[in-house]
Scaffold this active site. Structure first.
Site, PDB file in Angstrom:
ATOM      1  N   ASP A 112      -0.222 111.803  66.637  1.00  0.00           N
ATOM      2  CA  ASP A 112       0.314 110.476  66.332  1.00  0.00           C
ATOM      3  C   ASP A 112       1.612 110.221  67.083  1.00  0.00           C
ATOM      4  O   ASP A 112       2.372 111.147  67.388  1.00  0.00           O
ATOM      5  CB  ASP A 112       0.549 110.361  64.824  1.00  0.00           C
TER       6      ASP A 112
ATOM      7  N   GLU B 240      -3.971 112.802  61.158  1.00  0.00           N
ATOM      8  CA  GLU B 240      -2.976 112.524  62.191  1.00  0.00           C
ATOM      9  C   GLU B 240      -1.756 113.397  61.971  1.00  0.00           C
ATOM     10  O   GLU B 240      -1.143 113.378  60.896  1.00  0.00           O
ATOM     11  CB  GLU B 240      -2.575 111.045  62.152  1.00  0.00           C
TER      12      GLU B 240
ATOM     13  N   GLU C 232      -1.509 101.764  68.935  1.00  0.00           N
ATOM     14  CA  GLU C 232      -0.953 101.222  67.699  1.00  0.00           C
ATOM     15  C   GLU C 232      -0.075 100.009  67.983  1.00  0.00           C
ATOM     16  O   GLU C 232       0.495  99.874  69.065  1.00  0.00           O
ATOM     17  CB  GLU C 232      -0.100 102.287  66.991  1.00  0.00           C
TER      18      GLU C 232
ATOM     19  N   GLU D   9      -7.263 103.245  59.088  1.00  0.00           N
ATOM     20  CA  GLU D   9      -6.187 104.200  58.785  1.00  0.00           C
ATOM     21  C   GLU D   9      -5.712 103.940  57.362  1.00  0.00           C
ATOM     22  O   GLU D   9      -5.444 102.798  56.980  1.00  0.00           O
ATOM     23  CB  GLU D   9      -5.017 104.062  59.756  1.00  0.00           C
TER      24      GLU D   9
END
Length: 618
Positions: free
Chosen positions: A513, A483, A568, A389
């Site tokens: 996201d 995202e 995440e 990312e």
């Protein structure tokens, strides 16, 4: 009121008595004062909208309190000039309940009469009030709408014509003219005679433009301006009517109303003493702005934010007063709609710091102080790095490396997220393209895209930047994941569906996201071409059964819709095992690696990170 009315005896003036109690007492007192009245109940008065407006309305204070909204609507329907409204209050030994006096201060009420008043003096007083009402009335004081009353926007705009004649006698001032007109008034302000500058900003006006177009948007602004002018004039009249003769002359030029920008207006009002009084007055003004309008057969509900600065307390010049009020309205807009904020020294210091950071952030893009960092995304089963990312960092010359959490909110407030977002897309694809050309294995690249980039005016730019950057980097579109947040999907002011379709046509993938932290629904997930679901860290850190069940439900739903699931903020092996057991595909977080610079990424990709399969974890 017609001019000839002040020359006629009171017995010939059209007067209405609205009361449901103590009728004989009030009729007797008014008759003794040679005032000829027609008595009706509140219910009967409400049906008299087709009757010519009376010159005077007497109403007992309890009836007024119980039926204030009906009184306001009746006066509104009677139009301008409105009747003189006199509240009747029962008194004992000339003493009155403080609660009644408080109600009597309502802007709809012009004056009060006590039940023990001397009939001869009362007659003179009513006659004097009639003359003063004619000479000093600047506006209807009853522009108030119930929440259920939706006024057509065209009607609200048409009312402005009469108000311009009867309120201020001129059009709204532009920014320069407004500044010039208030300069002398502000410089003459004294502690005992303060002036109040209110800046009002219509919230989310871009949404109105997006939904209804520029022409209807202009109508909404003009209707809002009409209401602001009427409310400002009503408040000023209220203050003038209770001021001494000298003070009233000093305020003769008020209110002043200026349009500082499309959806931002400024009002200079005579200062009310005490923050509580000022807040109440300004909130009443905002409520009038927020009354619903009918546009294209749909109801539009507005809200506005107000910033307040007082002279001479906060500033001694017009320029400084405008700056102070601007700081206050900026603070108010960070809160929910219809919020009010006062200027303060602390607020000024905070704004100055933000302005400095904003200026340096703008320079940072040009000076090369922004850098791209990449956080690995590893397979839950194998621990191999399968993607990264892209995250922006600010290499500040004095503060060192600054994380996005510190400067992204300032960028959003300053309106530079679009420029910043385009820079990130271009830089991330260019950086990964360079690394792959030097031998880095092919990786999936994820980039977070702000909701601001999905508006009508910016969406086409986003698509073009993605197309051009992919071409320059040589990275296939299928290996780029953009995202988006739940706000992007539900924000009606944007153009998300069309922009999403255009991006998908390029061949890029889309990820939702921070799933679960906003307003997601299964309907959105089913309707939109989402390829990947990113689970927020808050759903991974929980330890109880409910948290585990919620995590299981999210992953199960995503798998049913054929989505890849990425977790995440994973920090422990225990969390990783739980994700594996529930069927999660990839993870990122400090258990794997923090974000690293472009130069450090090749070595990191060769690392095998914590995993759950026996061959990798054992």
């Amino acid at each position: 009121m017609r001019m000839a009315d002040t020359e006629r005896p009171l017995s010939q003036i059209d007067c209405l008595l609205i009361t449901g109690r103590d009728v004989d007492q009030w009729m007797g007192l008014l008759a003794s004062s040679q005032v000829d009245v027609q008595h009706v109940s509140m219910a009967a008065a409400s049906r008299m909208v087709d009757r010519q407006a009376p010159q005077v309305v007497f109403i007992d204070i309890e009836t007024f309190t119980a039926h204030r909204s009906a009184c306001s609507q009746l006066l509104f329907k009677w139009g301008h000039p409105r009747p003189l409204v006199i509240a009747l209050i029962l008194s004992q030994n000339h003493q009155v309940s403080p609660e009644f006096l408080k109600v009597a201060c309502d802007p709809l009420v012009d004056d009060i009469i006590l039940s023990e008043s001397n009939p001869k003096l009362l007659s003179a007083r009513v006659f004097y009030l009639l003359m003063r009402h004619h000479d000093r009335m600047v506006a209807p004081l009853h522009l108030e709408w119930a929440a259920a009353d939706v006024m057509p926007v065209e009607q609200a705009v048409e009312q402005k014509n009469d108000l311009e004649k009867n309120l201020l006698g001129s059009s709204v001032l532009g920014q320069r003219a407004f500044r010039n007109r208030i300069r002398a008034a502000v410089e003459m302000a004294e502690a005992d005679h303060p002036l109040c500058l209110v800046i009002i900003n219509v919230d989310r006006f871009k949404r109105v433009l997006s939904q209804y177009g520029r022409d209807n948007g202009d109508l909404v602004l003009r209707a809002s301006l009409n209401r602001i002018r009427a409310a400002a004039a009503a408040l000023t009249h209220y203050v003038k009517a209770r001021a001494g003769e000298q003070e009233a002359r000093r305020l003769h030029h008020m209110p002043l109303v200026g349009q500082l920008s499309g959806e931002e207006f400024a009002i200079l009002l005579p200062g009310l003493r005490g923050k509580a009084n000022i807040t109440q007055a300004v909130q009443s003004l905002l409520q009038r702005v927020s009354a619903p309008l009918r546009v294209d057969e749909r109801s539009v509900y507005l809200s506005a934010s107000a910033g307040i600065a007082v002279a001479p307390t906060d500033a001694l010049t017009a320029d400084d007063l405008l700056k102070a009020a601007h700081s206050a309205v900026t603070s108010a807009k960070q809160r929910p709609g219809n919020s009010v904020a006062f200027y303060s020294q602390h607020l000024a210091a905070s704004e100055a710091q933000k302005m400095e950071v904003e200026g340096r952030l703008r320079d940072a893009m040009a000076l090369g102080e922004l850098e791209m960092y990449f956080q690995p995304q590893a397979s839950v089963r194998s621990g191999d790095v399968v993607g990264v990312e892209a995250l922006v960092r600010w290499n500040h010359p004095d503060l060192g490396l600054v994380s996005p959490e510190s400067f992204i909110p300032i960028a959003e407030e300053a309106g530079i997220t679009v420029d910043l977002g385009c820079w990130v897309i271009e830089s991330a694809l260019a950086g990964l393209g360079r690394l792959e050309a030097a031998g880095l294995p092919a990786l999936q690249l994820s980039i977070n895209v702000s909701a601001d980039m999905f508006t009508d005016y910016v969406g086409s730019r986003l698509v073009q930047v993605v197309r051009d950057s992919l071409k320059k980097s040589g990275i296939p579109p299928r290996r780029l994941t953009l995202e988006i947040t739940e706000r992007t999907i539900i924000d009606e002011s944007g153009n998300a569906p069309q922009v999403i379709d255009d991006l998908k046509a390029l061949g890029v993938r889309l990820a939702l996201d921070d799933f679960g932290t906003g307003y997601s629904s299964l309907g959105y997930l089913k309707a939109l071409p989402i390829d990947e679901l990113k689970i927020d860290r808050t759903f991974i850190m929980g330890q109880d059964k409910e948290d585990r069940a919620f995590l299981r439900a999210i992953i199960s739903m995503a798998k049913t819709l054929n989505m890849v699931v990425v977790a995440e903020g994973v920090e422990t092996q225990e969390q990783l095992v739980r994700l594996y057991e529930e069927g999660c595909d990839m993870y990122q977080g400090y258990l794997c690696s923090p974000p690293v610079s472009e130069s450090a990424l090749p070595a990191l990709v060769k690392t095998t990170f914590p995993a759950t399969s026996p061959a990798k974890s054992g």
